[in-house]
Design a protein around this motif. Sequence first.
Motif, short mmCIF file in Angstrom:
data_model
loop_
_atom_site.label_atom_id
_atom_site.label_comp_id
_atom_site.label_asym_id
_atom_site.label_seq_id
_atom_site.Cartn_x
_atom_site.Cartn_y
_atom_site.Cartn_z
N ILE A 97 10.27 16.77 4.56
CA ILE A 97 9.86 15.43 4.21
C ILE A 97 8.95 16.00 2.67
CG2 ILE A 97 10.03 14.54 6.23
CD1 ILE A 97 6.96 15.03 6.60
N ALA A 147 9.19 13.90 -0.71
CA ALA A 147 8.16 13.06 -1.13
C ALA A 147 8.00 13.76 -2.76
CB ALA A 147 6.80 13.25 -0.46
N CYS A 190 -2.37 11.02 -1.50
CA CYS A 190 -1.63 11.98 -0.77
C CYS A 190 -2.74 13.55 -0.80
CB CYS A 190 -0.51 12.42 -1.03
SG CYS A 190 0.62 11.25 -0.23
N ALA A 209 3.02 17.61 8.10
CA ALA A 209 3.07 17.07 6.93
C ALA A 209 2.34 18.09 5.96
CB ALA A 209 2.46 15.90 7.12
N ILE A 220 9.05 8.95 -0.12
CA ILE A 220 7.58 9.30 0.23
C ILE A 220 7.24 8.83 1.71
CG2 ILE A 220 6.85 9.58 -2.10
CD1 ILE A 220 5.25 7.03 -1.34
N PRO A 280 7.88 9.26 5.03
CA PRO A 280 7.70 10.12 6.13
C PRO A 280 6.39 10.93 5.89
CG PRO A 280 9.77 10.44 5.40
CD PRO A 280 9.20 9.59 4.39
N SER A 281 6.23 11.56 4.68
CA SER A 281 4.92 12.21 4.47
C SER A 281 3.89 11.42 4.41
CB SER A 281 5.22 12.81 2.92
OG SER A 281 6.20 13.98 3.24
N LEU A 282 3.84 10.45 3.77
CA LEU A 282 2.78 9.56 3.54
C LEU A 282 2.46 8.85 5.04
CD1 LEU A 282 0.91 8.20 1.40
CD2 LEU A 282 2.48 6.09 1.74
#
Lengths: 274, 294
Positions: free
Chosen positions: A88, A92, A111, A148, B16, B18-20
């Motif tokens: 992931i 991203a 982020c 994450a 973005i 999943p990460s967000l």
Amino acid sequence: MQKGIQRHNWPVYVLLALGCIIMVFPFLWSVLTSFKTLNESLKVPPTFLPVSWQFSSYTDVVTAYPFLMFFINTFGMIIIRLAITLLISAMAAYAFARIPFFGRGMLFLLCLIPMMVPSQIFIYPQYMLAVKLKITNSVLGLALPGIASTFGIFMLRQHFMTIPDSLEEAAILDGCGRGRIFINIMLPLSKTPLVSLGIFTALFAYKDLMWPLICNTKIEAMTLSSGLAYLQGQYTTKYPQLMAGSVIAMLPMILLFIVLQRQFVGGIATAGLK
Amino acid sequence: MKRKHLSDNLWGFAFIAPSLLLICVLNLWPVVENLYYSLCKMKGFAKPVFIGFTNYITAFSDGEIGQAFLNTLFYTLLTVPIGVLLSLVTACFLNTGIKGKGFFRTLYYIPVVSAPVAVAMVWKWMFNDEYGIINYILKALGLSTLNWIADGNVILFTLAIIGIWGMIGYNMIILLSGLQSIPKSYYEAAEVDGAGAVKQFFSITIPLVSPALFFVIITTFISSLQVFDSVYMIVSETNPAFQNGESIVYLFYRYMFNVSNKGYGATIGTLLLLVILLFTCVQMKSQRKWVLYQ
């Protein structure tokens, strides 16, 4: 300066060797202590090599504590974190680097915020989340906070920005969608930074103490770090046993490092300079 | 063209998402929650009760927090300058074209890949007052021995030694790759102009390695302010040096999970965040004066 030192550089060797002794001595001493009897370990003056090499501290520790479970939990946590975070974060990072979409800059900044916050701030809310999900005292609970990675997104984005546009444009002309481009072009070009991020993630998970301490309080659910901390509470001053425990806990990562040296060192160097 | 726009937006958000989502749930929302908790009274698992700034007011008159901040600051001001300097010296030595560079680098790096818990345990054994090897060596050299673990005046030095030992390998690698990117021709030109080794070090090496040096200083500063593992393993509550060795993150941990006064724990966390942000801002500002970006 370069030439000057080369001409008579023995002091450099002496100082470096001295530094090496200081770096390595704690490991050497823990190994030597772990093979001594309790009585011998408390001798003044201390013996350097064990009088007779005893293996009993290792068998003591391994039979009294579920070290195999500590291993399984630690590496289970690392594998889950790696599998999710690498995928992931790369997705991203690719989007942030190469797909122009609405609000991209702002979302990227969003982020990045967690990178500036000490991780302790997150820990109680994360613990409550683990409680709600009923995954405390499990490998899933261990993995939770690390699935994450802001740092990973940041680092991989830097990498994706260096890939030439022409490659992607050609693929688009050929009718490739974003998904295909990501899987067939971007990922194969990203092996090195992905390996670096993987090592970073694994090392961080392996070294972490506070989260395993909080999330998994049952002994068979502990990691090498938290299990070892528990061990110290039990054996307090039986140093041969404690040293045997720490040797067992340190060995797997040191061996991995010796095998994958280039990747370990290369990853750190690039991560630092970007 | 319009369709491409739409598809880019869709793909972008899908990539973005999943990460967000996870960052929001695991990191961003917790910051807000922590801030709220710091304004609450929370005992055990009871529902938080809003009490305004009471925790902060208590914190500023609480000697324990003040002491823990002073301990942590003292520890940081010991480890960062000495640790960074030793890392830089080691990196410079390794960059002089000596033989066996890879071998040295590997050995220096081993502490970085070792579990801090295990490392702290080994050092605690070596620093043992009666049976430890370090006091034995000091005695053999005719020096006076120290009560490394249980003396309040010594404990922070003990922790700093462990911290410095553990960080040199990592910092050295970063500084070394900075040093290696300096072109050899600069030194040759300086030699022709008659600049000595010291002059070369300060006029060529330091400016050109300054971005890496800055990175190393910032990261070790932040991680030193968050020292926990070695404190947890060595400075237990039964240790007479506890008061003088307790770090701010250890205090946070105690309030959060042992004393179970979670509102107060959250306050300590927020204060730590503010201190780190303050130091980082100051360093970011000051970098303009000495860091050279090419």
